[in-house]
Enzyme design. Structure first.
Site, short mmCIF file in Angstrom:
data_model
loop_
_atom_site.label_atom_id
_atom_site.label_comp_id
_atom_site.label_asym_id
_atom_site.label_seq_id
_atom_site.Cartn_x
_atom_site.Cartn_y
_atom_site.Cartn_z
CG ASP A 59 -8.26 12.52 38.74
OD1 ASP A 59 -9.33 12.78 38.13
OD2 ASP A 59 -7.21 13.17 38.62
CE LYS A 141 -4.62 24.23 7.34
NZ LYS A 141 -3.44 23.59 7.90
CE LYS A 315 -13.60 21.07 7.05
NZ LYS A 315 -13.56 20.11 8.15
S1 IVH Z 1 -10.57 19.36 6.56
C1 IVH Z 1 -11.30 17.38 2.70
N1 IVH Z 1 -10.55 20.64 8.86
O1 IVH Z 1 -5.12 20.85 7.55
C2 IVH Z 1 -11.00 18.20 3.88
N2 IVH Z 1 -8.47 19.93 7.95
O2 IVH Z 1 -3.95 21.86 5.07
C3 IVH Z 1 -9.85 17.69 4.63
N3 IVH Z 1 -6.54 20.43 9.38
O3 IVH Z 1 -4.67 17.78 5.93
C4 IVH Z 1 -9.33 18.55 5.69
N4 IVH Z 1 -7.66 21.38 11.00
O4 IVH Z 1 -4.45 17.85 8.49
C5 IVH Z 1 -9.81 20.05 7.90
N5 IVH Z 1 -10.69 21.72 10.91
C6 IVH Z 1 -9.96 21.13 9.95
C7 IVH Z 1 -8.56 21.02 10.06
C8 IVH Z 1 -7.84 20.43 9.02
C9 IVH Z 1 -6.48 21.02 10.59
C10 IVH Z 1 -5.37 19.97 8.61
C11 IVH Z 1 -5.53 18.60 8.01
C12 IVH Z 1 -5.36 18.81 6.54
C13 IVH Z 1 -4.60 20.09 6.48
C14 IVH Z 1 -4.81 20.80 5.17
#
Ligand code: IVH
Length: 702
Positions: A59, A141, A315
């Site tokens: 640091d 998520k 996805k």
């Molecule tokens: S993808 C079109 N990936 O969850 C796809 N969302 O309930 C857009 N989120 O609005 C979202 N982790 O704020 C995606 N690995 C992740 C995520 C994620 C958290 C949140 C995001 C989204 C919400 C949907």
């Protein structure tokens, strides 16, 4: 969590390392060049530290570079670049956030609550594609706040909240302060792109923030997600900067001038290679079975990370497949959020009552409208103490947030202020104990309140007796909660010592008790009179004096009176006994109720000193060399050593042909065990060690 390949590419930054900027760099004399070199190096180290969590320099070296850059920029303000690493907090506080139209809509996700929901989604995909998808990307998520960050020719230019998906709020000045958001991307950055990610507050940062709140006597923050969102959606960037937020980037939005990309996974690798922070816990899944395995794993490891997650996002990986599947009005058909059961719920706080525990401490607790949260139905939750309760400001009638995460004890996090009924009153600790009627006092400078009723307090007595008679204490079989309650109800037992003067007729008169059951109880009580004094000391339940400490103390002092009348120096000289334990013992002995208890126990025939103490020296173990490895239940390392030496033996640190015996406790050192096996030195357990101390080497090793 398994990861197929790293998504945190660094190669573009290799050039920076190779250029050797930093400590040993050739000093550029041209200030513009020096500023450029320093900025590049600092950016590199920022990425190592904040994105990859793998710093390369100390640091202090980093700070030195930053200071040099700051000094140069102060001298040459015309050379300050907008994406300079020094330009994170700069802007003034804002009056309002302006609106930002996303170039590409920020969709939300459909939710699945079970594996069946996921299976149904997979079946739909298969129908639409007329084959299973070519593969999936599984991601955690993150429970935070969604942002869209715009980079133009590799420069951070804007950050916006999701808003309604079409138009969000401009939070550029705040997001700029987040150190894991690069202000400049590495090589290969496109002309223009919007990346999407989640801003979150690490759990450790949240705990630290709340520790500070508590210190300042302020209301605690509810949870990391709300706090992260609040920190981004407030007007002063300096406040955001102080909150230790971070980001995980999980999606590419609009892009022009980028490389050809075929899958989401490849896209994430690309974003990682630009220096953006993508989550290493993501994994590619070839088929539905692999997706389900990921779901199970993620849920089991839900609390394994320093950030909160509330599910898994799955996805469809191939971008061609994604194009075929398209979107519904609100969300992509190619993605699904699997939501874990919530760990926070709201419920009505019906009452606040107090409980007096075995040490006399009066603890408030919440009586809740039963709520199913974190896998259990919660009806009560501790509120710790009056100060904490007032800081949280929960009141009877409030709708409160109840949290139960993992195996943690359910907790009332705080009130939902918007739902507070009119006239809800601040809770006050009662002046007298509802169980004993004695005053409740809060000692000067302490958080805890105490019922002054001693064993006259039935709540305290019940808790005390229960602990006293329990397995870890005097181990009196048959004296559980129900029996304790019963005997207390008629005043048969009024203090812990009364157990030992119990009259069998007093028990016989209770319904359901006959000759046999009473005889069993009386025998159990009789047997408990002669427990080793260490157990009695444990059963007395002094704060900080558990089984190990109690045994150590009794081994050293022999009996309770000797222990409690020992000088402070003598106590402190015992290995493993710190000043807090000494203070706890002094406080306990200062209380006349406790002294009286020892008198009464002794009078009732309970053993309060052990016959055999090991302080006398002998030559039982003369010429014996012992090695102790691993931890022993009944001895500290020094205690074991002293016990051997008191008998004329020796304890050494390593195994050799001269070693008589290796004592292996819990988690012994592998090297010592192997060596002993090689040399044929006997290896024994703790029980055999006790035999050694009592009877000598021949008894163990005939
Ligand atoms: S993808 C079109 N990936 O969850 C796809 N969302 O309930 C857009 N989120 O609005 C979202 N982790 O704020 C995606 N690995 C992740 C995520 C994620 C958290 C949140 C995001 C989204 C919400 C949907």
């Amino acid at each position: 969590m398994t990861t197929e390949g790293s998504v945190n590419g660094t190669s573009h930054l290799q050039a920076v390392i190779d250029s050797g900027v930093g400590q040993n760099a050739l000093m550029a004399t041209d200030p513009a060049q020096r500023i450029a070199d320093l900025s590049k190096a600092i950016r590199h180290h920022n990425h190592r530290y904040h994105v990859l969590d793998a710093p390369e320099i100390a640091d202090i070296e980093y700070d030195e570079m930053v200071r040099e850059l700051e000094a140069l920029e102060t001298d040459h303000p015309e050379l300050v670049q907008p994406d300079s690493p020094t330009q994170r907090v700069g802007g003034p506080a804002l009056d309002a956030f302006s609106a930002v139209t996303h170039r590409e809509r920020m969709f939300s996700l459909d939710n699945a609550e079970s594996h069946e929901d996921i299976a149904a989604w997979e079946a739909r995909l298969e129908r639409m594609l007329e084959r299973p998808p070519a593969g999936y990307s599984c991601e955690l998520k993150i429970d935070g706040l969604a942002v869209s960050i715009t980079y133009e020719n590799g420069r951070f230019v804007q950050a916006a909240t999701r808003g309604d998906g079409l138009v969000g709020e401009d939070v550029t000045a705040n997001v700029r302060t987040i150190k894991s958001v690069p202000l400049a991307l590495g090589e290969g950055a496109p002309e223009l792109m919007e990346v999407r990610g989640e801003i979150y507050m690490p759990v450790s940062a949240f705990d630290e923030l709340n520790r500070k709140q508590a210190e300042a006597g302020e209301r605690p923050y509810i949870n990391p997600r709300n706090t992260a969102a609040g920190s981004v959606r407030q007007k002063d960037p300096a406040v955001t900067a102080g909150r230790n937020l971070s980001v995980w980037v999980y999606q590419l939005g609009f892009i022009t001038g980028g490389p050809p990309l075929e899958s989401h996974w490849e896209t994430m690798e690309y974003l990682g290679s630009l220096g953006l922070k993508v989550n290493p816990a993501s994994a590619r899944a070839a088929d539905a079975a692999a997706v389900h395995a990921y779901l199970e794993r993620a849920e089991k490891d839900r609390h394994a990370n320093d950030y909160e997650i509330d599910g898994v996002v799955i996805k469809v990986d191939s971008l061609d497949d994604q194009a075929i599947l398209g979107f519904t009005a609100k969300s992509p058909r190619w993605a699904m959020a699997y939501k874990f059961p919530p760990e926070e719920k709201t419920t009505l706080l019906e009452d606040i009552r107090i409980n007096v525990g075995r040490t006399g401490v009066a603890t408030p607790y919440a009586v809740l409208d039963p709520v199913f949260v974190g896998g259990v139905t919660v009806t009560n939750a501790t509120l710790h103490n009056e100060g904490e309760l007032q800081r949280k400001d929960v009141r009877v009638g409030d709708t409160v947030i109840v949290r139960r995460a993992g195996d943690v004890i359910p907790e009332v996090v705080g009130p939902v202020l918007s739902k507070r009924p009119r006239g809800a009153k601040v809770w006050k600790l009662p002046k007298t104990c509802p169980f004993s009627g004695h005053p409740i006092v809060t000692p000067e400078g302490e958080a805890r309140a105490i019922c002054t009723g001693g064993f006259d307090c039935p709540s305290r007595l019940r808790e005390y007796l229960f602990h006293f008679a329990s397995r870890g204490g005097m181990d009196i079989e048959g004296l559980g909660y129900r029996t304790v309650d019963m005997l207390m109800s008629e005043g048969v037992i009024r203090t812990p010592a009364d157990i030992f003067t119990l009259d069998r007729d007093d028990v016989l008169r209770f319904e359901g008790w006959g000759e046999v059951s009473v005889t069993n109880l009386m025998n159990a009580i009789e047997g408990a009179k002669d427990r080793p004094t260490g157990r009695l000391l444990t059963a007395l339940g002094l704060p900080l004096v558990g089984g190990t400490v109690a045994r150590t103390l009794i081994r050293r002092f022999g009996g309770l009176r000797e222990l409690f009348t020992a000088s402070e120096e003598d106590l402190a000289s015992v290995d493993g006994i710190g000043p807090e334990i000494v203070r706890s013992m002094q406080e306990w002995w200062d209380d006349p109720i406790n002294r009286r208890l020892i008198d009464d126990l002794e009078a009732a025939g309970v053993r309060i000193r052990d016959e055999v103490t090991v302080t006398e020296t002998s030559d039982l173990l003369a010429g014996v060399a012992v090695v102790v490895t691993g931890s022993l239940d009944g001895f500290t390392r020094d205690g074991a050593k002293a016990a051997v030496e008191d008998r004329g033996g020796k304890v050494t640190g390593s195994v050799s042909s001269k070693t008589s015996l290796v004592v292996a406790g819990e988690s012994p050192g592998a090297a010592k065990i192997t060596k002993a096996q090689d040399l044929g030195v006997p290896i024994v357990d703790e029980a055999a060690f006790q035999v050694l101390l009592a009877e000598g080497l021949d008894a163990v090793n005939p």
